[in-house]
Scaffold this active site. Structure first.
Site, mmCIF file in Angstrom:
data_model
loop_
_atom_site.group_PDB
_atom_site.id
_atom_site.type_symbol
_atom_site.label_atom_id
_atom_site.label_comp_id
_atom_site.label_asym_id
_atom_site.label_seq_id
_atom_site.Cartn_x
_atom_site.Cartn_y
_atom_site.Cartn_z
ATOM 1 N N ASP A 230 0.824 -1.198 0.000
ATOM 2 C CA ASP A 230 0.000 0.000 0.000
ATOM 3 C C ASP A 230 0.868 1.261 0.000
ATOM 4 O OD1 ASP A 230 -2.654 1.310 0.373
ATOM 5 O OD2 ASP A 230 -1.755 1.967 2.262
ATOM 6 N N VAL B 181 3.349 3.154 -1.309
ATOM 7 C CA VAL B 181 4.783 3.163 -0.996
ATOM 8 C C VAL B 181 5.384 4.571 -1.015
ATOM 9 C CG1 VAL B 181 5.101 0.807 -1.840
ATOM 10 C CG2 VAL B 181 5.525 2.735 -3.375
ATOM 11 N N GLU C 141 1.691 -0.071 -4.793
ATOM 12 C CA GLU C 141 0.884 1.100 -5.116
ATOM 13 C C GLU C 141 1.794 2.305 -4.934
ATOM 14 O OE1 GLU C 141 -2.947 3.772 -3.687
ATOM 15 O OE2 GLU C 141 -1.855 2.556 -2.249
ATOM 16 N N HIS D 291 -10.725 -0.416 -5.381
ATOM 17 C CA HIS D 291 -11.408 -0.046 -4.133
ATOM 18 C C HIS D 291 -11.283 1.454 -3.858
ATOM 19 C CE1 HIS D 291 -7.322 -0.166 -2.417
ATOM 20 N NE2 HIS D 291 -7.815 0.625 -1.488
#
Lengths: 527, 527
Positions: free
Chosen positions: B225, B227, B262, B357
């Site tokens: 998630d 980075v 990400e 999402h």
């Protein structure tokens, strides 16, 4: 007084404002506040808080038209602080001493920062006008006369530039734009804004400033102060952007230009080519070599020397440049660094030194290593430095073992700031066990005066002997290609805890750091 | 209650403390405070604040011995949130729906975070027990049953892991050591300490956690998630260190393993090989492609879409992965990114999506793109995604145009925190012009319930038609090597402002995003 002119947004450059006006001295009024000096002021004749003065870079009568620069590879740097190099503390006075440097045999003068800083005397790392030359040194024309004089003598000039912070007094950048960000913190507070909104112009401010020194002042290289405090998470790091811009200036100027970084990152990426994913800088300072050499020579283990001290550490830096290549650092409380690719990275990409302004001046009393070591050990230290595969750098006066200390001195005009600096210095060293009265007061003019070189020394007794030693070593380095061979893979080292032998091709450098004669593995006796 | 055991510093690992004890549930008392749960707790059956429970990773009866993983190249990911994929919201209930994914034709399930987070329902990005599986989902054995079931069906499983921050409730890491630092700031406060004193164990915490998922839970890959919020100035970046560690696990496990980041850095270094100076990750999310596609399809220009919208932007991402390759970003107030080396970087190193999402759930009402687009434009979007040179990823329910929204929901137990989260959400969208009553309250259980997929939809009418379109496209991608050809240099694009034609070898993908039929340059009519 003075006339006011309304400004309007520039039609060609986002965020800039322009106005037409005539005159010499000027400032900017922003939202009713000011006038503030120009953030890109070329001249601050009345100090860092005063008005800016127009200065024409095209007016100087250069005489160095034949100068083509010189490559960093194979060269020797000489770090020089204009304010204490001579009693006058000016560029013109420094010119009078250049023949000493020519006779010594160094290739480039590395000037400590000359960007305008508050007060008259100081190290220069609290500069606030990055585009102006400190007026007490001689201002813009003074620097040009100095560079011109160096070039006439075949000396290159490197300038120390500070982009990681500005000094605490006279910094008006925040009035003009988002030059700082809270996203990262440095020892000096919020970081220079390199990667947050508005940072394009902050980066342009830095890159264009670097080009200005090289182009308009005919400088041959830049030394970037403490690049580990340049926090930049952009895909194009400011160091790479700067290296690219300097590289592009080589063709139009027809000169060698180089950029050297002071770095505590332990990251070979800085001096790795861009094709290989690096930033493409020409060199970085090698503090690991200094710490290993200093600790081995002096036995000191305080502060950052706690990670060093074994002869093995010195041997490791001689072969691989870095001691910390991913190894544990007690000083940092974490592991540190990354191995240098010895096969692909020439040794001259690391500037090495036995002393420099930080390693002397950041000691409580600013004592040089010559105050600690015997004359013989001093020679050993110089010998290991000047036969190393790196780019050696001397600190002014080192070559004759100057007895003058080089202390931390400031000349802040605001009483609160002056007191804070004085007390901060005492407090810092109190934690290392120094009595307050033994720590020189940076604001005391005597602290500055004691730091000025004594030019009667180099011709006297032991000083002259050491100076001859340095001259001979430099001449040897120049005449012996094995010593400037930059292939780290060709460096071999043997050592015990008291001696070290460095093989540079067919040349063998043997040094005894202990008190007694030692017999080397090959049977030779080392005194 | 419970017995207390004194702990002693570990003789083998710096900074660790050990004690021998028998029992099932345990916690640690530090300097009289606590008991706190284990920072590496494998099981938190009583929630994030409760005691930790011993869990034996060796006890599970795996049936996937023949599974060898599958490469990311050529694959299609399916992002799935366990809590809303089914009404039950458990791993076991999700297993019941796996045959749908097999029939759809995807290759890997990408699970949104399952590390234990506060409350029962949530997205999982506020996880605080990074080594424990959220117990309401089914705990450690539940995840293993899910992975085992996927592998039996030939589906790989990727897990979303969050190393850039911890949630606001139940984070006891600070009690144990310097896990956070003020040197860098993230949107969630002080950054995870990756480069300051004590950071070696913080990095080990992260790297060993990553390996734990891959080794002990048989996961096939990890999605890291955000980075860009991992601030790390070390010479060995945590992303490279992690990539090296995962690579080293490939041999002992005999399985393909991959790491996808990400990233909002716009930095090709992430997916560049280590030999070329990169970090060597297997892929990174391609938000630029999403934004370009979304803006072209919907006409939306708010927020980060302001930089996109032209068909040229979409064409640029299809050929070069990044839109921002050093170009000006109005959204960021600075220029952004760096070009991808199209000749050396395969397209599958970029995960691409029409929805995910974040892109659904971060909208005020969590409305999917199917709530905005006509069925035909939805198909166009899916077509451009599934014929792209990237690694496509679908968001659960996208394949049938689910009418259920996917909203931001939380289940915080502390009233103050719950109120702050609810009000923060309303305030955030108020600045974008949303009335407070139109922004769903994250703490309202109805917000979570409305986000659960309706499994009666995929067999009905228009949903079924769209599902068939997705299945056909996936089957086409599988059967046609030109579509998975990852050479970005082979992608050619023609476009106008209303249509785009993408050439993938001999395959031509023509899409009309406007309302009227258009005639292409070659004379073909596009409806």
């Amino acid at each position: 007084g003075g006339r006011r002119h309304a400004m309007a947004p520039s039609p060609v450059r986002r965020g800039w404002w322009t106005a037409e006006a005539e005159g010499e001295d000027y400032g900017f009024v922003i939202d009713g506040r000011g006038p503030f000096p120009d953030p890109r002021s070329r001249w601050q004749p009345d100090g860092v808080h005063g008005l800016s003065r127009v200065y024409d870079h095209g007016a100087f009568a250069w005489t160095d038209g034949a100068w083509r620069g010189r490559p960093l590879a194979g060269g020797i740097l000489y770090e020089l602080h204009v304010g204490t190099f001579t009693r006058d503390g000016t560029f013109d006075a420094a010119v009078e001493r250049l023949d000493h440097l020519v006779a010594l045999g160094v290739d480039a003068v590395e000037l400590m920062p000359v960007a305008a800083f508050p007060g008259r005397h100081g190290w220069g790392y609290d500069g606030v006008h990055l585009w102006a030359v400190h007026d007490p040194y001689g201002g813009p024309d003074g620097l040009k006369r100095f560079v011109d004089a160096c070039h006439r003598r075949g000396l290159a000039v490197v300038l120390d530039v500070v982009y990681n912070h500005l000094g605490p007094s006279g910094n008006y950048l925040g009035e003009y734009g988002p030059y700082f960000t809270e996203a990262h913190r440095t020892p000096w507070g919020p970081a220079v804004n390199l990667d947050r909104p508005g940072s394009d112009e902050v980066r342009a401010f830095i890159v264009e400033n670097a080009l200005m020194w090289l182009r308009d002042y005919h400088l041959d290289g830049l030394r970037l102060d403490a690049v580990h405090a340049l926090s930049d998470e952009r895909a194009l790091h400011i160091l790479e952007e700067l290296a690219v811009a300097v590289d592009a200036l080589r063709a139009p100027t027809g000169r060698e230009l180089f950029v050297v970084a002071e770095s505590d990152l332990g990251d070979p990426r800085l001096v790795t080519s861009r094709e290989a994913g690096g930033y493409g800088l020409d060199a970085q300072w090698n503090d690991d070599f200094h710490h290993a050499l200093h600790a081995a020579l002096t036995g000191e283990r305080q502060g950052y020397y706690c990670d060093f001290g074994s002869m093995g550490a010195l041997a490791k830096t001689l072969r691989g440049a870095f001691f910390h290549d991913g190894t544990w650092s007690t000083f940092r409380g974490r592991s540190h660094g990354r191995p240098v690719d010895r096969l692909r990275t020439p040794g001259h990409r690391f500037a090495a030194f036995l002393q420099n302004h930080d390693q002397v001046g950041n000691r409580a009393t600013g004592d040089r290593i010559s105050a600690t070591l015997s004359p013989d050990l001093l020679k050993v230290g110089a010998g290991l430095l000047l036969t190393s595969p790196f780019t050696p750098m001397l600190f002014m006066g080192e070559e004759w073992g100057a007895t003058t200390p080089w202390r931390f001195f400031t000349d802040h005009q605001e009483p609160d700031l002056a007191r804070a600096v004085s007390e901060g210095r005492r407090r810092e060293f109190a934690t290392h066990g120094w009595a307050s009265e033994d720590v020189p007061d940076p604001q005391d003019p005597e602290t500055y005066r004691r730091s000025v070189l004594d030019w009667t020394e180099p011709s006297r007794g032991g000083h002259r002997e050491l100076l001859d030693w340095y001259r001979d070593l430099i001449a040897l380095r120049r005449s012996c290609p094995e010593l400037t061979d930059a292939r780290l893979t060709e460096v071999e080292v043997e050592h015990d805890e008291s001696w070290i032998v460095v093989y540079r091709g067919s040349v063998r450098v043997a040094a005894n750091l202990g008190g007694d004669p030692v017999r080397l593995p090959d049977g030779a006796l080392l005194l």
